[in-house]
Scaffold this motif. Structure first.
Motif, PDB file in Angstrom:
ATOM      1  N   GLY A 162      40.194  52.259  46.401  1.00  0.00           N
ATOM      2  CA  GLY A 162      39.668  51.007  46.932  1.00  0.00           C
ATOM      3  C   GLY A 162      38.346  51.197  47.640  1.00  0.00           C
ATOM      4  N   ARG A 163      37.763  50.051  48.011  1.00  0.00           N
ATOM      5  CA  ARG A 163      36.453  50.088  48.653  1.00  0.00           C
ATOM      6  C   ARG A 163      36.565  50.416  50.123  1.00  0.00           C
ATOM      7  NH1 ARG A 163      34.479  44.198  47.083  1.00  0.00           N
ATOM      8  NH2 ARG A 163      36.599  43.901  47.830  1.00  0.00           N
TER       9      ARG A 163
ATOM     10  N   SER B 221      33.197  47.556  40.877  1.00  0.00           N
ATOM     11  CA  SER B 221      32.297  46.560  40.267  1.00  0.00           C
ATOM     12  C   SER B 221      31.409  47.224  39.219  1.00  0.00           C
ATOM     13  CB  SER B 221      31.458  45.853  41.332  1.00  0.00           C
ATOM     14  OG  SER B 221      30.672  46.788  42.028  1.00  0.00           O
TER      15      SER B 221
ATOM     16  N   ILE C 128      38.991  40.131  41.934  1.00  0.00           N
ATOM     17  CA  ILE C 128      38.329  39.157  42.805  1.00  0.00           C
ATOM     18  C   ILE C 128      38.344  37.790  42.141  1.00  0.00           C
ATOM     19  CG2 ILE C 128      36.850  40.806  44.003  1.00  0.00           C
ATOM     20  CD1 ILE C 128      34.563  40.004  42.125  1.00  0.00           C
TER      21      ILE C 128
ATOM     22  N   PRO D 284      51.617  37.490  38.964  1.00  0.00           N
ATOM     23  CA  PRO D 284      52.114  36.944  40.231  1.00  0.00           C
ATOM     24  C   PRO D 284      51.856  35.442  40.280  1.00  0.00           C
ATOM     25  CG  PRO D 284      50.539  38.767  40.583  1.00  0.00           C
ATOM     26  CD  PRO D 284      50.421  38.332  39.159  1.00  0.00           C
TER      27      PRO D 284
ATOM     28  N   THR E 288      48.038  36.178  50.360  1.00  0.00           N
ATOM     29  CA  THR E 288      47.079  37.294  50.487  1.00  0.00           C
ATOM     30  C   THR E 288      45.692  36.689  50.698  1.00  0.00           C
ATOM     31  OG1 THR E 288      46.441  37.373  48.159  1.00  0.00           O
ATOM     32  CG2 THR E 288      48.385  38.659  48.768  1.00  0.00           C
TER      33      THR E 288
HETATM   34  P1  NAD Z   1      43.240  40.666  47.916  1.00  0.00           P
HETATM   35  O1  NAD Z   1      41.908  40.021  47.910  1.00  0.00           O
HETATM   36  O2  NAD Z   1      43.972  40.813  49.193  1.00  0.00           O
HETATM   37  O3  NAD Z   1      43.174  42.082  47.221  1.00  0.00           O
HETATM   38  C1  NAD Z   1      42.261  42.410  46.209  1.00  0.00           C
HETATM   39  C2  NAD Z   1      42.115  43.905  46.174  1.00  0.00           C
HETATM   40  O4  NAD Z   1      41.145  44.256  45.191  1.00  0.00           O
HETATM   41  C3  NAD Z   1      41.633  44.455  47.508  1.00  0.00           C
HETATM   42  O5  NAD Z   1      42.282  45.668  47.753  1.00  0.00           O
HETATM   43  C4  NAD Z   1      40.175  44.687  47.250  1.00  0.00           C
HETATM   44  O6  NAD Z   1      39.612  45.690  48.081  1.00  0.00           O
HETATM   45  C5  NAD Z   1      40.206  45.120  45.789  1.00  0.00           C
HETATM   46  N1  NAD Z   1      38.901  45.000  45.168  1.00  0.00           N
HETATM   47  C6  NAD Z   1      38.200  43.873  44.951  1.00  0.00           C
HETATM   48  N2  NAD Z   1      37.004  44.171  44.425  1.00  0.00           N
HETATM   49  C7  NAD Z   1      36.967  45.522  44.302  1.00  0.00           C
HETATM   50  C8  NAD Z   1      35.985  46.428  43.854  1.00  0.00           C
HETATM   51  N3  NAD Z   1      34.763  46.043  43.448  1.00  0.00           N
HETATM   52  N4  NAD Z   1      36.269  47.753  43.884  1.00  0.00           N
HETATM   53  C9  NAD Z   1      37.472  48.189  44.333  1.00  0.00           C
HETATM   54  N5  NAD Z   1      38.428  47.371  44.778  1.00  0.00           N
HETATM   55  C10 NAD Z   1      38.173  46.054  44.780  1.00  0.00           C
HETATM   56  O7  NAD Z   1      44.097  39.799  46.932  1.00  0.00           O
HETATM   57  P2  NAD Z   1      45.499  40.068  46.221  1.00  0.00           P
HETATM   58  O8  NAD Z   1      46.134  38.755  46.107  1.00  0.00           O
HETATM   59  O9  NAD Z   1      46.234  41.182  46.831  1.00  0.00           O
HETATM   60  O10 NAD Z   1      44.977  40.470  44.766  1.00  0.00           O
HETATM   61  C11 NAD Z   1      45.449  41.593  44.043  1.00  0.00           C
HETATM   62  C12 NAD Z   1      45.476  41.260  42.570  1.00  0.00           C
HETATM   63  O11 NAD Z   1      46.474  40.262  42.360  1.00  0.00           O
HETATM   64  C13 NAD Z   1      44.169  40.687  42.040  1.00  0.00           C
HETATM   65  O12 NAD Z   1      43.931  41.209  40.745  1.00  0.00           O
HETATM   66  C14 NAD Z   1      44.467  39.200  41.968  1.00  0.00           C
HETATM   67  O13 NAD Z   1      43.695  38.555  41.007  1.00  0.00           O
HETATM   68  C15 NAD Z   1      45.930  39.221  41.588  1.00  0.00           C
HETATM   69  N6  NAD Z   1      46.667  37.984  41.850  1.00  0.00           N
HETATM   70  C16 NAD Z   1      46.886  37.532  43.114  1.00  0.00           C
HETATM   71  C17 NAD Z   1      47.617  36.360  43.286  1.00  0.00           C
HETATM   72  C18 NAD Z   1      47.924  35.810  44.653  1.00  0.00           C
HETATM   73  O14 NAD Z   1      48.561  34.747  44.740  1.00  0.00           O
HETATM   74  N7  NAD Z   1      47.574  36.440  45.740  1.00  0.00           N
HETATM   75  C19 NAD Z   1      48.108  35.670  42.193  1.00  0.00           C
HETATM   76  C20 NAD Z   1      47.859  36.160  40.914  1.00  0.00           C
HETATM   77  C21 NAD Z   1      47.150  37.328  40.757  1.00  0.00           C
END
Ligand code: NAD
Length: 252
Positions: A40-41, A66, A94, A187, A192
């Motif tokens: 992660g970042r 990215s 993202i 999901p 989140t």
């Molecule tokens: P979040 O924003 O809390 O987490 C996203 C994660 O991706 C973070 O750890 C962030 O640091 C990482 N990330 C983003 N850009 C990055 C980059 N350039 N390099 C490295 N890491 C990077 O959101 P989340 O809900 O935990 O999302 C996780 C996954 O679940 C995502 O793919 C999101 O699309 C998917 N998702 C989430 C939901 C929801 O309801 N929360 C629903 C469907 C899918």
């Protein structure tokens, strides 16, 4: 009887493991016995503490997905720990929100680069390693309800997650016979950072909640079981699915 869900001795790479769903998945895999390489970042301190509490090995790799720059570094760092890579969870993702009519090229490219392009090339790099090691492996892509539905105001997100469902099926078709299982998890609406804007909008928030048969938003911990299942030998004959974990949203 052998525990079909036991991951003891396995190593799992989880991207975006510092928070949200990625953190919950890392902790669930660790709870099942897998050593974790958290990518992660930002700082992984909390994830590290939660994983180490289960007694497994933990390693953090700083990487911005990215671009493709970190891909080789992630694979090398995972192997440096002296382990095979058994499991890859492509979770980093993202979202950008704007009406399609106003959507910018930057918001298109930024989302596609992280959610789809880096996911493909990291999967390719890890699969190459799995093929050399000759033990197969499990790749799990974190898709979305937008892998099945259109949504509104998130054109690049819907395109990326619909593309990810297709990519999951293609990779499953190419790699199933080589012992690599590629599957996805979709999901529903989870609490989140990703859904903060929706939850802060009273109208959208209550519209969403009233449509979820389970009657509540998902807690990140709700996702762990599906991840452990798809990472384990219980899923050895499961290829190319995108498993909804959505409180019944798609059933409605
Ligand atoms: P979040 O924003 O809390 O987490 C996203 C994660 O991706 C973070 O750890 C962030 O640091 C990482 N990330 C983003 N850009 C990055 C980059 N350039 N390099 C490295 N890491 C990077 O959101 P989340 O809900 O935990 O999302 C996780 C996954 O679940 C995502 O793919 C999101 O699309 C998917 N998702 C989430 C939901 C929801 O309801 N929360 C629903 C469907 C899918």
């Amino acid at each position: 009887m052998k525990n079909l869900f036991d991951l003891t001795g396995k190593t799992a790479i989880v991207t975006g493991a510092n928070t949200g769903l990625g953190q919950a998945i890392a902790v669930a895999l660790a709870g099942a016995g897998a050593g974790i390489v958290a990518v992660g970042r930002s700082a992984m301190d909390e994830t590290e503490r939660l994983c180490r509490d289960t007694g497994v090995a933990f390693r953090a790799v700083q990487a911005d997905l990215s671009s493709l720059e970190p891909i080789d570094r992630i694979v090398a760092a995972s192997a440096e720990a002296g382990n095979r890579i058994d499991i890859l969870v492509n979770n980093a993702g993202i979202i950008r929100r704007a009406d399609a009519i106003d959507f910018t090229e930057k918001d298109w490219d930024d989302v596609m680069n992280v959610n789809l392009k880096s996911t493909f090339f990291l999967s390719q790099a890890v699969a190459r390693r799995m093929l050399v090691d000759g033990h197969g492996g499990k790749i799990i892509n974190i898709a979305s309800l937008l892998s099945f539905q259109g949504g509104i105001r998130i054109p690049s997100y819907t395109a990326s997650k619909s593309g990810l469902a297709g990519l999951t099926r293609l990779l499953a078709c190419e790699w199933a016979a080589k012992g690599i299982n590629v599957n996805g998890i979709a999901p529903g609406y989870f609490v989140t950072n990703n859904t903060e804007a929706l939850r802060n909008d009273p109208k959208r928030s209550s519209e969403i909640l009233s449509r979820i048969p389970a009657g509540r938003w998902g807690d990140p911990g709700d996702l762990g079981g599906a991840a452990v299942f798809l990472a384990s030998s219980a899923a050895d004959y499961v290829h190319g699915i995108v498993l909804p974990v959505d409180g019944g949203w798609l059933a409605r």
